[in-house]
Motif scaffolding. Structure first.
Motif, PDB file in Angstrom:
ATOM      1  N   GLY A   2       0.791  -1.219   0.000  1.00 28.92           N
ATOM      2  CA  GLY A   2       0.000   0.000   0.000  1.00 28.92           C
ATOM      3  C   GLY A   2       0.826   1.273   0.000  1.00 28.92           C
ATOM      4  O   GLY A   2       0.276   2.384  -0.031  1.00 28.92           O
ATOM      5  N   LEU A   3       2.136   1.140   0.007  1.00 30.18           N
ATOM      6  CA  LEU A   3       3.019   2.297   0.088  1.00 30.18           C
ATOM      7  C   LEU A   3       3.110   2.999  -1.261  1.00 30.18           C
ATOM      8  O   LEU A   3       3.164   2.361  -2.317  1.00 30.18           O
ATOM      9  CB  LEU A   3       4.409   1.828   0.537  1.00 30.18           C
ATOM     10  N   LYS A   4       3.123   4.338  -1.222  1.00 30.12           N
ATOM     11  CA  LYS A   4       3.257   5.127  -2.446  1.00 30.12           C
ATOM     12  C   LYS A   4       4.631   5.775  -2.572  1.00 30.12           C
ATOM     13  O   LYS A   4       5.108   5.997  -3.674  1.00 30.12           O
ATOM     14  CB  LYS A   4       2.174   6.217  -2.485  1.00 30.12           C
ATOM     15  N   LEU A   5       5.244   6.089  -1.418  1.00 35.96           N
ATOM     16  CA  LEU A   5       6.557   6.730  -1.438  1.00 35.96           C
ATOM     17  C   LEU A   5       7.312   6.378  -0.169  1.00 35.96           C
ATOM     18  O   LEU A   5       6.790   6.551   0.935  1.00 35.96           O
ATOM     19  CB  LEU A   5       6.402   8.249  -1.545  1.00 35.96           C
ATOM     20  N   LEU A   6       8.535   5.866  -0.331  1.00 38.99           N
ATOM     21  CA  LEU A   6       9.435   5.591   0.786  1.00 38.99           C
ATOM     22  C   LEU A   6      10.651   6.482   0.636  1.00 38.99           C
ATOM     23  O   LEU A   6      11.271   6.523  -0.437  1.00 38.99           O
ATOM     24  CB  LEU A   6       9.854   4.120   0.790  1.00 38.99           C
ATOM     25  N   CYS A  44      18.814  12.593   0.154  1.00 37.66           N
ATOM     26  CA  CYS A  44      17.843  11.528   0.419  1.00 37.66           C
ATOM     27  C   CYS A  44      17.748  10.573  -0.758  1.00 37.66           C
ATOM     28  O   CYS A  44      18.091  10.910  -1.893  1.00 37.66           O
ATOM     29  CB  CYS A  44      16.465  12.129   0.713  1.00 37.66           C
ATOM     30  N   ASN A  45      17.273   9.369  -0.460  1.00 39.21           N
ATOM     31  CA  ASN A  45      16.920   8.386  -1.479  1.00 39.21           C
ATOM     32  C   ASN A  45      15.402   8.255  -1.514  1.00 39.21           C
ATOM     33  O   ASN A  45      14.745   8.395  -0.482  1.00 39.21           O
ATOM     34  CB  ASN A  45      17.526   7.020  -1.164  1.00 39.21           C
ATOM     35  N   TYR A  46      14.853   7.993  -2.700  1.00 35.60           N
ATOM     36  CA  TYR A  46      13.403   7.866  -2.825  1.00 35.60           C
ATOM     37  C   TYR A  46      13.045   6.616  -3.619  1.00 35.60           C
ATOM     38  O   TYR A  46      13.765   6.183  -4.518  1.00 35.60           O
ATOM     39  CB  TYR A  46      12.802   9.103  -3.484  1.00 35.60           C
ATOM     40  N   TYR A  47      11.895   6.018  -3.251  1.00 33.85           N
ATOM     41  CA  TYR A  47      11.402   4.801  -3.882  1.00 33.85           C
ATOM     42  C   TYR A  47       9.899   4.956  -4.059  1.00 33.85           C
ATOM     43  O   TYR A  47       9.200   5.364  -3.128  1.00 33.85           O
ATOM     44  CB  TYR A  47      11.702   3.572  -3.007  1.00 33.85           C
ATOM     45  N   THR A  48       9.386   4.633  -5.234  1.00 35.00           N
ATOM     46  CA  THR A  48       7.971   4.837  -5.518  1.00 35.00           C
ATOM     47  C   THR A  48       7.268   3.516  -5.799  1.00 35.00           C
ATOM     48  O   THR A  48       7.905   2.476  -5.990  1.00 35.00           O
ATOM     49  CB  THR A  48       7.779   5.781  -6.715  1.00 35.00           C
ATOM     50  N   PHE A  76       9.948   4.373 -10.424  1.00 29.73           N
ATOM     51  CA  PHE A  76      11.236   5.056 -10.467  1.00 29.73           C
ATOM     52  C   PHE A  76      11.784   5.189  -9.055  1.00 29.73           C
ATOM     53  O   PHE A  76      11.044   5.134  -8.076  1.00 29.73           O
ATOM     54  CB  PHE A  76      11.145   6.434 -11.141  1.00 29.73           C
ATOM     55  N   HIS A  77      13.090   5.317  -8.954  1.00 33.70           N
ATOM     56  CA  HIS A  77      13.748   5.543  -7.672  1.00 33.70           C
ATOM     57  C   HIS A  77      15.079   6.230  -7.928  1.00 33.70           C
ATOM     58  O   HIS A  77      15.572   6.251  -9.057  1.00 33.70           O
ATOM     59  CB  HIS A  77      13.948   4.228  -6.904  1.00 33.70           C
ATOM     60  N   GLY A  78      15.645   6.811  -6.889  1.00 32.95           N
ATOM     61  CA  GLY A  78      16.901   7.514  -7.093  1.00 32.95           C
ATOM     62  C   GLY A  78      17.330   8.266  -5.847  1.00 32.95           C
ATOM     63  O   GLY A  78      16.842   8.017  -4.740  1.00 32.95           O
ATOM     64  N   SER A  79      18.239   9.210  -6.039  1.00 33.72           N
ATOM     65  CA  SER A  79      18.781  10.017  -4.954  1.00 33.72           C
ATOM     66  C   SER A  79      18.741  11.483  -5.341  1.00 33.72           C
ATOM     67  O   SER A  79      18.847  11.842  -6.530  1.00 33.72           O
ATOM     68  CB  SER A  79      20.233   9.625  -4.657  1.00 33.72           C
ATOM     69  N   VAL A  80      18.579  12.341  -4.331  1.00 27.86           N
ATOM     70  CA  VAL A  80      18.643  13.788  -4.529  1.00 27.86           C
ATOM     71  C   VAL A  80      19.682  14.335  -3.554  1.00 27.86           C
ATOM     72  O   VAL A  80      19.593  14.076  -2.347  1.00 27.86           O
ATOM     73  CB  VAL A  80      17.279  14.469  -4.285  1.00 27.86           C
ATOM     74  N   GLU A 104       3.858  10.249  -9.015  1.00 28.25           N
ATOM     75  CA  GLU A 104       4.020   9.441 -10.222  1.00 28.25           C
ATOM     76  C   GLU A 104       4.793  10.188 -11.298  1.00 28.25           C
ATOM     77  O   GLU A 104       4.873   9.739 -12.438  1.00 28.25           O
ATOM     78  CB  GLU A 104       2.636   9.036 -10.750  1.00 28.25           C
ATOM     79  N   ASP A 105       5.372  11.323 -10.946  1.00 24.40           N
ATOM     80  CA  ASP A 105       6.099  12.166 -11.901  1.00 24.40           C
ATOM     81  C   ASP A 105       7.488  12.430 -11.318  1.00 24.40           C
ATOM     82  O   ASP A 105       7.659  13.257 -10.425  1.00 24.40           O
ATOM     83  CB  ASP A 105       5.326  13.476 -12.109  1.00 24.40           C
ATOM     84  N   GLU A 106       8.484  11.716 -11.814  1.00 22.13           N
ATOM     85  CA  GLU A 106       9.810  11.773 -11.197  1.00 22.13           C
ATOM     86  C   GLU A 106      10.437  13.161 -11.271  1.00 22.13           C
ATOM     87  O   GLU A 106      11.071  13.612 -10.310  1.00 22.13           O
ATOM     88  CB  GLU A 106      10.755  10.748 -11.834  1.00 22.13           C
ATOM     89  N   THR A 107      10.264  13.862 -12.369  1.00 22.01           N
ATOM     90  CA  THR A 107      10.865  15.189 -12.500  1.00 22.01           C
ATOM     91  C   THR A 107      10.323  16.133 -11.435  1.00 22.01           C
ATOM     92  O   THR A 107      11.091  16.839 -10.759  1.00 22.01           O
ATOM     93  CB  THR A 107      10.595  15.770 -13.905  1.00 22.01           C
ATOM     94  N   ARG A 108       9.021  16.141 -11.272  1.00 24.61           N
ATOM     95  CA  ARG A 108       8.410  17.019 -10.260  1.00 24.61           C
ATOM     96  C   ARG A 108       8.766  16.573  -8.851  1.00 24.61           C
ATOM     97  O   ARG A 108       9.042  17.394  -7.968  1.00 24.61           O
ATOM     98  CB  ARG A 108       6.889  17.033 -10.442  1.00 24.61           C
ATOM     99  N   LEU A 109       8.786  15.254  -8.608  1.00 24.05           N
ATOM    100  CA  LEU A 109       9.127  14.763  -7.289  1.00 24.05           C
ATOM    101  C   LEU A 109      10.553  15.137  -6.915  1.00 24.05           C
ATOM    102  O   LEU A 109      10.826  15.548  -5.781  1.00 24.05           O
ATOM    103  CB  LEU A 109       8.944  13.242  -7.226  1.00 24.05           C
ATOM    104  N   ARG A 110      11.467  15.027  -7.845  1.00 23.44           N
ATOM    105  CA  ARG A 110      12.865  15.386  -7.560  1.00 23.44           C
ATOM    106  C   ARG A 110      12.998  16.867  -7.202  1.00 23.44           C
ATOM    107  O   ARG A 110      13.781  17.237  -6.321  1.00 23.44           O
ATOM    108  CB  ARG A 110      13.766  15.044  -8.752  1.00 23.44           C
ATOM    109  N   GLU A 111      12.236  17.719  -7.860  1.00 27.07           N
ATOM    110  CA  GLU A 111      12.266  19.153  -7.531  1.00 27.07           C
ATOM    111  C   GLU A 111      11.752  19.395  -6.114  1.00 27.07           C
ATOM    112  O   GLU A 111      12.300  20.205  -5.366  1.00 27.07           O
ATOM    113  CB  GLU A 111      11.433  19.948  -8.547  1.00 27.07           C
ATOM    114  N   ILE A 112      10.697  18.688  -5.765  1.00 29.51           N
ATOM    115  CA  ILE A 112      10.139  18.821  -4.413  1.00 29.51           C
ATOM    116  C   ILE A 112      11.122  18.315  -3.367  1.00 29.51           C
ATOM    117  O   ILE A 112      11.304  18.932  -2.304  1.00 29.51           O
ATOM    118  CB  ILE A 112       8.791  18.080  -4.325  1.00 29.51           C
TER     119      ILE A 112
END
Length: 360
Positions: free
Chosen positions: A259-263, A272-276, A281-285, A318-326
């Motif tokens: 049920g997770l949407k973002l870790l 930080c690292n992110y997982y969707t 998609f996943h990655g680091s900022v 669900e939008d990696e570009t926008r999530l990375r900016e946030i």
């Protein structure tokens, strides 16, 4: 007549409700010394859920706090600080028989902290399910009625309307799981929030000295894990919860649930690292390098920034570009918060954050 708001207007923001503890942190005036050696202390309001609420409000979002304070000078001072910072306090109750919690914080030379708590018991531990303001928690229903009458400028009415209808977050930690009756109040609040359609956000905010044992802490923190849709842990918490000494993708993904949407795994000054969901998609900022004075509240500032930016449009997950900016924005919030002593005094405004982001 229906209110007229702009598509980007702050008045359209969904409410973010933080549940849990608020207390007084006593921070040494000198870093790198023990509590006994400290020549003096600065009194600073704190408590992770309250920090998140004020972080949201300081960034221009709509925030409320739900919890219990002592019916004493510190408790009323804290309620006043929430009000002064634009946080709704109609979820606060006061206990005439217990004091507001206190924490003495040791600052190491690198700005990291150790805690000594005074809660025997404190008022926040005594919140009962019957004392919850369920109307506040269910306020998403009232909000839908208001939003349904809003006339949106510049077209795009239905898309914006549906985004607003989804806009509501219930955020919490794990401290309120330690003892009854607060644990039952926490579980009831989560249940009501979920039924009302809120997005559930969880930051365990591990404080081992408050728990009977490390095993009990791990068990109780994980007991509500699968309820949350957004979870943020620090690198230290990741190691604690998994029993691993590695902070990598495999370790993080061992905490994933369907049920997770973002870790999110925060890494201090490294970012930080992110997982969707579905590993779409996943990655680091990367983080921001600043002169660190006190790391208290940095993670709360990060969470507040994230929630403030997604509350009105969950599609960003669900939008990696926008999530990375946030997440870049959230990293900047966390970094700025480390540059002063105490959490709440250091929480930044949007202008503060943009100055750091654009100057990096």
């Amino acid at each position: 007549m229906a209110p007229d708001i702009g598509v980007n207007g702050a008045s359209g923001g969904g409410l973010i409700l933080s549940f849990g503890e608020m207390l007084i942190d006593f921070v040494p005036t000198v870093s790198g010394v023990s509590l006994a050696e400290a020549p003096g202390f600065l009194k600073a309001p704190g408590g992770a859920p309250a920090n998140v609420a004020i972080a949201v409000a300081r960034l221009g979002g709509k925030a409320a706090f739900s919890g219990k304070l002592g019916d004493d000078e510190f408790g009323h001072m804290l309620a006043g600080i929430l009000k002064e910072n634009g946080v709704r306090g109609d979820g606060i109750t006061f206990d005439v028989g217990a004091r507001t919690a206190l924490a003495f914080v040791t600052l190491r030379a690198d700005g990291e902290r150790e805690f000594m708590f005074y809660r025997n018991p404190s008022a926040d531990m005594l919140l009962t399910p019957e004392e919850l303001n369920l109307e506040l928690i269910r306020s998403v229903a009232r909000y839908l009625v208001v939003v349904s009458g809003v006339r949106v400028k510049h077209g795009g009415g239905r898309r914006m309307l549906l985004a607003c209808m989804r806009a509501k977050v219930f955020h919490y930690g794990s401290i309120s799981l330690i003892v009854e009756p607060c644990r039952s109040a926490h579980l009831r609040a989560m249940e009501v929030a979920k039924e009302a359609g809120a997005l559930l956000s969880y930051d365990p905010n591990l404080r081992l000295p408050l728990w009977p044992s490390a095993e009990e802490a791990r068990e109780q923190i994980m007991s509500i894990w699968e309820k949350a849709e957004i979870i943020k842990v620090s690198d230290v918490e990741l190691e604690f919860l998994t029993g691993s000494d590695k902070v990598d993708d495999a370790t993080a993904l061992s905490l994933w649930h369907p049920g997770l949407k973002l870790l999110l795994v925060t890494l201090g000054e490294k970012g930080c690292n992110y997982y969707t969901k579905g590993m779409h998609f996943h990655g680091s900022v990367e983080g921001f390098h600043v002169k660190t004075v006190d790391t208290t509240g940095a993670g709360d500032s990060f969470v507040g920034a994230l929630l403030c930016k997604i509350v009105d449009d969950h599609s960003v997950l669900e939008d990696e570009t926008r999530l990375r900016e946030i997440l870049k924005f959230a990293n900047a919030c966390g970094a700025i918060t480390t540059t002063k002593k105490g959490a709440i005094p250091a929480l930044p405004t949007e202008a503060d954050v943009l100055t750091l982001v654009h100057g990096a």
